[in-house]
Design a protein around this motif. Structure first.
Motif, PDB file in Angstrom:
ATOM      1  N   PRO A  68       0.813  -1.222   0.000  1.00 40.89           N
ATOM      2  CA  PRO A  68       0.000   0.000   0.000  1.00 40.89           C
ATOM      3  C   PRO A  68       0.847   1.273   0.000  1.00 40.89           C
ATOM      4  CG  PRO A  68      -0.756  -1.548   1.670  1.00 40.89           C
ATOM      5  CD  PRO A  68       0.555  -2.055   1.183  1.00 40.89           C
ATOM      6  N   ASN A  69       2.138   1.143   0.327  1.00 47.14           N
ATOM      7  CA  ASN A  69       3.008   2.307   0.438  1.00 47.14           C
ATOM      8  C   ASN A  69       4.135   2.312  -0.595  1.00 47.14           C
ATOM      9  OD1 ASN A  69       2.082   3.766   3.034  1.00 47.14           O
ATOM     10  ND2 ASN A  69       2.143   1.609   3.613  1.00 47.14           N
ATOM     11  N   ARG A  70       4.061   1.421  -1.566  1.00 48.19           N
ATOM     12  CA  ARG A  70       5.158   1.291  -2.524  1.00 48.19           C
ATOM     13  C   ARG A  70       5.434   2.612  -3.250  1.00 48.19           C
ATOM     14  NH1 ARG A  70       8.102  -2.481  -5.005  1.00 48.19           N
ATOM     15  NH2 ARG A  70       6.985  -4.198  -3.992  1.00 48.19           N
ATOM     16  N   HIS A  71       4.401   3.251  -3.764  1.00 51.55           N
ATOM     17  CA  HIS A  71       4.603   4.488  -4.526  1.00 51.55           C
ATOM     18  C   HIS A  71       5.173   5.588  -3.632  1.00 51.55           C
ATOM     19  CE1 HIS A  71       4.121   7.808  -7.202  1.00 51.55           C
ATOM     20  NE2 HIS A  71       3.099   8.329  -6.555  1.00 51.55           N
ATOM     21  N   VAL A  72       4.688   5.675  -2.403  1.00 51.53           N
ATOM     22  CA  VAL A  72       5.198   6.678  -1.461  1.00 51.53           C
ATOM     23  C   VAL A  72       6.678   6.442  -1.192  1.00 51.53           C
ATOM     24  CG1 VAL A  72       4.953   7.634   0.867  1.00 51.53           C
ATOM     25  CG2 VAL A  72       2.927   6.901  -0.391  1.00 51.53           C
ATOM     26  N   LEU A  73       7.044   5.193  -0.922  1.00 60.14           N
ATOM     27  CA  LEU A  73       8.432   4.861  -0.611  1.00 60.14           C
ATOM     28  C   LEU A  73       9.333   5.033  -1.828  1.00 60.14           C
ATOM     29  CD1 LEU A  73       7.677   1.728   1.567  1.00 60.14           C
ATOM     30  CD2 LEU A  73       8.634   3.884   2.403  1.00 60.14           C
ATOM     31  N   GLU A  74       8.864   4.652  -2.991  1.00 64.03           N
ATOM     32  CA  GLU A  74       9.666   4.843  -4.206  1.00 64.03           C
ATOM     33  C   GLU A  74       9.959   6.323  -4.431  1.00 64.03           C
ATOM     34  OE1 GLU A  74       8.307   1.007  -6.961  1.00 64.03           O
ATOM     35  OE2 GLU A  74       7.252   2.925  -7.148  1.00 64.03           O
ATOM     36  N   THR A  75       8.967   7.153  -4.196  1.00 61.16           N
ATOM     37  CA  THR A  75       9.175   8.595  -4.364  1.00 61.16           C
ATOM     38  C   THR A  75      10.192   9.111  -3.366  1.00 61.16           C
ATOM     39  OG1 THR A  75       6.913   8.857  -5.178  1.00 61.16           O
ATOM     40  CG2 THR A  75       8.034  10.841  -4.388  1.00 61.16           C
ATOM     41  N   PHE A  76      10.045   8.705  -2.102  1.00 60.92           N
ATOM     42  CA  PHE A  76      11.006   9.154  -1.094  1.00 60.92           C
ATOM     43  C   PHE A  76      12.416   8.680  -1.422  1.00 60.92           C
ATOM     44  CE2 PHE A  76      13.561   8.401   2.661  1.00 60.92           C
ATOM     45  CZ  PHE A  76      13.585   9.671   3.214  1.00 60.92           C
ATOM     46  N   LEU A  77      12.574   7.431  -1.804  1.00 59.66           N
ATOM     47  CA  LEU A  77      13.906   6.897  -2.084  1.00 59.66           C
ATOM     48  C   LEU A  77      14.524   7.552  -3.314  1.00 59.66           C
ATOM     49  CD1 LEU A  77      13.210   3.146  -1.261  1.00 59.66           C
ATOM     50  CD2 LEU A  77      14.543   4.782   0.107  1.00 59.66           C
ATOM     51  N   ARG A  78      13.706   7.967  -4.255  1.00 58.23           N
ATOM     52  CA  ARG A  78      14.230   8.762  -5.390  1.00 58.23           C
ATOM     53  C   ARG A  78      14.765  10.093  -4.895  1.00 58.23           C
ATOM     54  NH1 ARG A  78      11.497  12.473  -8.640  1.00 58.23           N
ATOM     55  NH2 ARG A  78       9.455  11.701  -7.951  1.00 58.23           N
ATOM     56  N   TYR A  79      14.020  10.769  -4.046  1.00 61.35           N
ATOM     57  CA  TYR A  79      14.494  12.032  -3.476  1.00 61.35           C
ATOM     58  C   TYR A  79      15.787  11.823  -2.687  1.00 61.35           C
ATOM     59  CZ  TYR A  79       9.777  13.969  -4.357  1.00 61.35           C
ATOM     60  OH  TYR A  79       8.603  14.398  -4.921  1.00 61.35           O
ATOM     61  N   HIS A  80      15.827  10.772  -1.886  1.00 62.93           N
ATOM     62  CA  HIS A  80      16.979  10.468  -1.038  1.00 62.93           C
ATOM     63  C   HIS A  80      18.242  10.345  -1.895  1.00 62.93           C
ATOM     64  CE1 HIS A  80      19.045   8.201   2.305  1.00 62.93           C
ATOM     65  NE2 HIS A  80      18.281   8.987   3.045  1.00 62.93           N
TER      66      HIS A  80
END
Length: 328
Positions: free
Chosen positions: A290-302
């Motif tokens: 349920p959080n894959r898109h949120v985490l992918e976005t954060f890890l891209r920013y990171h």
């Protein structure tokens, strides 16, 4: 077999049943240590004081990216927060749009703070303010002398300079020595008639629009287990995950109680209904998918902001025992 574990975590409605003992992780005699997040993060990152704790998502990802993390996380997110409300300027500033900060100087308590990673990424993606278009000053927001909890090497990609040990970011913004602050906590002087205001005058409207466009409710913290504890009893990861999920379920039941208000907000039932209409029933979701898109976005920013040499995948963050559901 029952093992004893300490868990350091802020007091939240979604974890209260763990603190008061209504929910007990299977096989675990849990001691819940409620304390402010800054203290928990510092003590866990520097001294490994607890068996498990709430932890900054950014700090945890730093260790995973370096391949030497002393922790293993579970996909439980005790803190989530929209961060448009965490951008501050002087009350008399002419800046009304983030892009107008280009070429300016922004204060951040620490470069690697999760909230600041989200703010810089959102401003670049949505508001035409690349992360490298401003200079940064790091240091204490309210008290002088705050260092980065973890060392970061940005390899000269960003202009980041610590302020003097006698200075605070709040005072510098009020005095016009910097142009803005990105911060999860409000700076001193942010009050009616005070010298500091939010950049987004209606931050809630901006955050609602952001969610409608992206479907992202930013994750701030994970729950991390000390690696030695996890390696000795790997079942602990799933046991804690299930317990956190059950505690959250009990907190959500309060949203349905109409006989008497459980919290001191007169219209919180209406607020809960409006939130569900916008974000769905499981708006505070746990688990990877349920959080894959949120985490992918954060890890891209990171990665883009120099905090991880390679862009991590969400699966790399969590104990594998927590990534799949038992089939029957």
């Amino acid at each position: 077999m029952t093992i004893r574990l300490t868990l350091a975590c802020e007091r939240y409605d979604r974890t209260e049943a763990l603190r008061d003992g209504r929910v007990r992780p299977a096989g675990v005699d849990l001691t819940y240590l409620p304390q402010q997040v800054e203290e928990t993060f510092f003590r866990m990152a520097r001294f490994r004081e607890f068996d498990a704790s709430e932890m900054s998502l950014s700090s945890y990802a730093l260790g995973v990216a370096r391949g030497d993390s002393p922790f293993v996380a579970i996909p439980v997110f005790p803190s989530r927060f929209f961060r448009h409300s965490g951008i501050y300027v002087r009350s008399g500033s002419s800046v009304t749009h983030p892009s107008e900060l280009k070429g300016g100087v922004v204060g951040v308590a620490e470069w690697q703070l999760t909230a600041n990673v989200w703010i810089r990424g959102i401003l670049e993606d949505v508001y035409d303010l690349p992360a490298d278009a401003v200079s940064y000053r790091t240091g204490g927001l309210l008290e002088p002398g705050r260092p980065e909890k973890l060392k970061v090497d940005l390899q000269g990609r960003f202009d980041v300079t610590p302020i003097e040990d006698t200075q605070t970011l709040s005072a510098m913004l009020a005095a016009g020595e910097i142009d803005a602050i990105y911060s999860p906590r409000a700076p001193e002087g942010f009050e009616p008639g005070g010298p500091i205001r939010r950049l987004f005058a209606d931050s809630r409207a901006a955050e609602v629009d952001y969610f409608r466009e992206t479907g992202i409710f930013p994750t701030m913290h994970v729950v991390a287990i000390r690696r030695d504890v996890y390696e000795e009893n790997r079942w602990v990861a799933r046991s804690l995950f299930n317990a956190f999920a059950e505690a959250k379920r009990l907190a959500e039941e309060n949203f349905e109680e109409t006989a008497a208000l459980r919290v001191m907000l007169p219209w919180y039932l209406d607020e809960a209904a409006a939130t569900r209409e916008l974000m769905g029933d499981d708006f505070w979701s746990y688990g990877l998918e349920p959080n894959r898109h949120v985490l992918e976005t954060f890890l891209r920013y990171h990665h883009q902001q120099g905090l991880s040499a390679q862009e991590l995948k969400p699966e790399e963050l969590f104990a594998p025992e927590t990534l799949e559901t038992t089939l029957v």
